[in-house]
Design a protein around this motif. Sequence first.
Motif, mmCIF file in Angstrom:
data_model
loop_
_atom_site.group_PDB
_atom_site.id
_atom_site.type_symbol
_atom_site.label_atom_id
_atom_site.label_comp_id
_atom_site.label_asym_id
_atom_site.label_seq_id
_atom_site.Cartn_x
_atom_site.Cartn_y
_atom_site.Cartn_z
ATOM 1 N N GLY A 149 -30.630 -49.833 -50.303
ATOM 2 C CA GLY A 149 -31.103 -49.625 -51.665
ATOM 3 C C GLY A 149 -32.606 -49.717 -51.764
ATOM 4 N N ARG A 150 -33.255 -50.317 -50.752
ATOM 5 C CA ARG A 150 -34.710 -50.460 -50.777
ATOM 6 C C ARG A 150 -35.409 -49.454 -49.874
ATOM 7 N NH1 ARG A 150 -34.727 -56.756 -49.802
ATOM 8 N NH2 ARG A 150 -32.591 -56.340 -49.289
ATOM 9 N N LEU A 151 -34.659 -48.649 -49.145
ATOM 10 C CA LEU A 151 -35.295 -47.651 -48.295
ATOM 11 C C LEU A 151 -35.880 -46.551 -49.167
ATOM 12 C CD1 LEU A 151 -32.745 -47.315 -45.382
ATOM 13 C CD2 LEU A 151 -34.796 -48.709 -45.492
ATOM 14 N N ARG A 152 -36.925 -45.925 -48.661
ATOM 15 C CA ARG A 152 -37.605 -44.929 -49.462
ATOM 16 C C ARG A 152 -37.315 -43.526 -48.945
ATOM 17 N NH1 ARG A 152 -41.211 -43.624 -45.909
ATOM 18 N NH2 ARG A 152 -41.828 -45.171 -44.427
ATOM 19 N N ASN A 153 -37.220 -42.590 -49.785
ATOM 20 C CA ASN A 153 -37.129 -41.146 -49.644
ATOM 21 C C ASN A 153 -36.099 -40.642 -50.631
ATOM 22 O OD1 ASN A 153 -34.602 -41.247 -48.436
ATOM 23 N ND2 ASN A 153 -35.145 -40.054 -46.667
ATOM 24 N N ASP A 154 -35.607 -39.429 -50.449
ATOM 25 C CA ASP A 154 -34.676 -38.849 -51.420
ATOM 26 C C ASP A 154 -33.235 -39.261 -51.158
ATOM 27 O OD1 ASP A 154 -34.075 -37.456 -49.144
ATOM 28 O OD2 ASP A 154 -34.419 -35.477 -49.999
ATOM 29 N N GLY A 155 -33.018 -40.244 -50.315
ATOM 30 C CA GLY A 155 -31.675 -40.714 -50.024
ATOM 31 C C GLY A 155 -31.053 -40.112 -48.786
ATOM 32 N N GLN A 156 -31.753 -39.225 -48.093
ATOM 33 C CA GLN A 156 -31.235 -38.603 -46.877
ATOM 34 C C GLN A 156 -31.722 -39.365 -45.650
ATOM 35 O OE1 GLN A 156 -29.049 -36.064 -46.836
ATOM 36 N NE2 GLN A 156 -29.103 -36.024 -49.062
ATOM 37 N N TYR A 157 -30.794 -39.657 -44.749
ATOM 38 C CA TYR A 157 -31.106 -40.423 -43.545
ATOM 39 C C TYR A 157 -30.433 -39.799 -42.338
ATOM 40 C CZ TYR A 157 -32.564 -43.779 -47.015
ATOM 41 O OH TYR A 157 -33.192 -44.364 -48.073
ATOM 42 N N LEU A 158 -30.872 -40.250 -41.162
ATOM 43 C CA LEU A 158 -30.261 -39.845 -39.906
ATOM 44 C C LEU A 158 -30.002 -41.113 -39.105
ATOM 45 C CD1 LEU A 158 -29.527 -37.382 -38.034
ATOM 46 C CD2 LEU A 158 -31.785 -37.709 -37.002
ATOM 47 N N ALA A 159 -28.752 -41.294 -38.686
ATOM 48 C CA ALA A 159 -28.396 -42.416 -37.822
ATOM 49 C C ALA A 159 -28.256 -41.888 -36.398
ATOM 50 C CB ALA A 159 -27.077 -43.041 -38.273
ATOM 51 N N THR A 160 -28.879 -42.584 -35.438
ATOM 52 C CA THR A 160 -28.817 -42.171 -34.043
ATOM 53 C C THR A 160 -28.271 -43.310 -33.192
ATOM 54 O OG1 THR A 160 -31.111 -42.863 -33.636
ATOM 55 C CG2 THR A 160 -30.752 -40.559 -34.275
ATOM 56 N N SER A 190 -27.554 -44.742 -29.080
ATOM 57 C CA SER A 190 -28.209 -44.580 -27.782
ATOM 58 C C SER A 190 -27.641 -45.518 -26.722
ATOM 59 C CB SER A 190 -29.711 -44.860 -27.934
ATOM 60 O OG SER A 190 -30.361 -44.888 -26.689
ATOM 61 N N ASN A 191 -27.872 -45.125 -25.488
ATOM 62 C CA ASN A 191 -27.537 -45.985 -24.354
ATOM 63 C C ASN A 191 -28.427 -47.222 -24.301
ATOM 64 O OD1 ASN A 191 -25.450 -44.408 -23.507
ATOM 65 N ND2 ASN A 191 -26.429 -43.672 -21.647
ATOM 66 N N ASP A 192 -29.462 -47.306 -25.128
ATOM 67 C CA ASP A 192 -30.296 -48.517 -25.156
ATOM 68 C C ASP A 192 -29.631 -49.642 -25.947
ATOM 69 O OD1 ASP A 192 -30.755 -47.894 -27.864
ATOM 70 O OD2 ASP A 192 -32.853 -47.362 -27.571
ATOM 71 N N GLY A 193 -28.422 -49.386 -26.481
ATOM 72 C CA GLY A 193 -27.651 -50.416 -27.163
ATOM 73 C C GLY A 193 -27.907 -50.531 -28.647
ATOM 74 N N THR A 194 -28.610 -49.566 -29.232
ATOM 75 C CA THR A 194 -28.940 -49.649 -30.651
ATOM 76 C C THR A 194 -28.465 -48.421 -31.423
ATOM 77 O OG1 THR A 194 -31.114 -48.609 -30.399
ATOM 78 C CG2 THR A 194 -31.025 -51.025 -30.198
ATOM 79 N N VAL A 195 -28.344 -48.622 -32.728
ATOM 80 C CA VAL A 195 -28.193 -47.539 -33.691
ATOM 81 C C VAL A 195 -29.450 -47.591 -34.543
ATOM 82 C CG1 VAL A 195 -26.910 -46.688 -35.693
ATOM 83 C CG2 VAL A 195 -25.673 -47.658 -33.749
ATOM 84 N N ASN A 196 -30.186 -46.500 -34.588
ATOM 85 C CA ASN A 196 -31.408 -46.448 -35.394
ATOM 86 C C ASN A 196 -31.184 -45.606 -36.636
ATOM 87 O OD1 ASN A 196 -32.799 -48.037 -33.590
ATOM 88 N ND2 ASN A 196 -33.839 -46.339 -32.589
ATOM 89 N N ILE A 197 -31.806 -46.027 -37.727
ATOM 90 C CA ILE A 197 -31.712 -45.303 -38.988
ATOM 91 C C ILE A 197 -33.093 -44.779 -39.342
ATOM 92 C CG2 ILE A 197 -31.115 -45.433 -41.430
ATOM 93 C CD1 ILE A 197 -29.307 -47.831 -40.662
ATOM 94 N N TRP A 198 -33.180 -43.467 -39.548
ATOM 95 C CA TRP A 198 -34.437 -42.764 -39.825
ATOM 96 C C TRP A 198 -34.372 -42.127 -41.200
ATOM 97 C CZ3 TRP A 198 -37.678 -43.156 -35.629
ATOM 98 C CH2 TRP A 198 -37.074 -43.488 -34.409
ATOM 99 N N THR A 199 -35.488 -42.096 -41.909
ATOM 100 C CA THR A 199 -35.548 -41.304 -43.135
ATOM 101 C C THR A 199 -35.652 -39.842 -42.728
ATOM 102 O OG1 THR A 199 -37.940 -41.668 -43.228
ATOM 103 C CG2 THR A 199 -36.563 -43.042 -44.657
ATOM 104 N N ALA A 200 -34.814 -39.006 -43.340
ATOM 105 C CA ALA A 200 -34.843 -37.575 -43.039
ATOM 106 C C ALA A 200 -35.993 -36.957 -43.823
ATOM 107 C CB ALA A 200 -33.521 -36.923 -43.412
#
Length: 166
Positions: free
Chosen positions: A98-109, A111-121
């Motif tokens: 709810g506090r992330l900024r942008n128009d509400g569109q994101y990308l979840a990735t 990885s073999n590095d053991g993480t899930v990253n969330i990016w603003t689209a």
Amino acid sequence: MELTGHAKEIFGLDWSPNCHQIATGSADNTVKVFDLRKLCSIYQIPAHTSMVTDLRYFHANSSCISGEKDKATVDGSEDLLMDVSADNDDGNESGGMGRLRNDGQYLATASNDGTVNIWTAGDWKLQKSLAGHVGKVLSVDVSSDGSYIVSSGYDRTFKLWGPGDF
């Protein structure tokens, strides 16, 4: 039509909500965003420290983001209280969706590095990195309302990330 650009194999891809872009994740540790109107890569995200195994666009519905623990239904009962935030505190100060900024569109990735990253689209800024798997994260998906992320790992587990986690 064939679009190229990654230095290594592509393991995941997803259509953007605008229907004219595709994001791809690769063994070269990057995500590329391709524009089908221009027939080229328009952005490259240095997404992870190891291969990108999966990715999903999603829209975060702020009305579904409460920051509270939520009950999940398992086999018809609502007795299971989902709270994995204690296991996944990485110190990131970005807070809830709810506090992330942008128009509400994101990308979840994932990885073999053991993480899930969330990016603003759109501006492709890292908003949150979710860690909790022991080893590789193999896949990621997002609930239709954008309030939950699920990931599966090489550790033979799946993690349900709720509003308090991202």
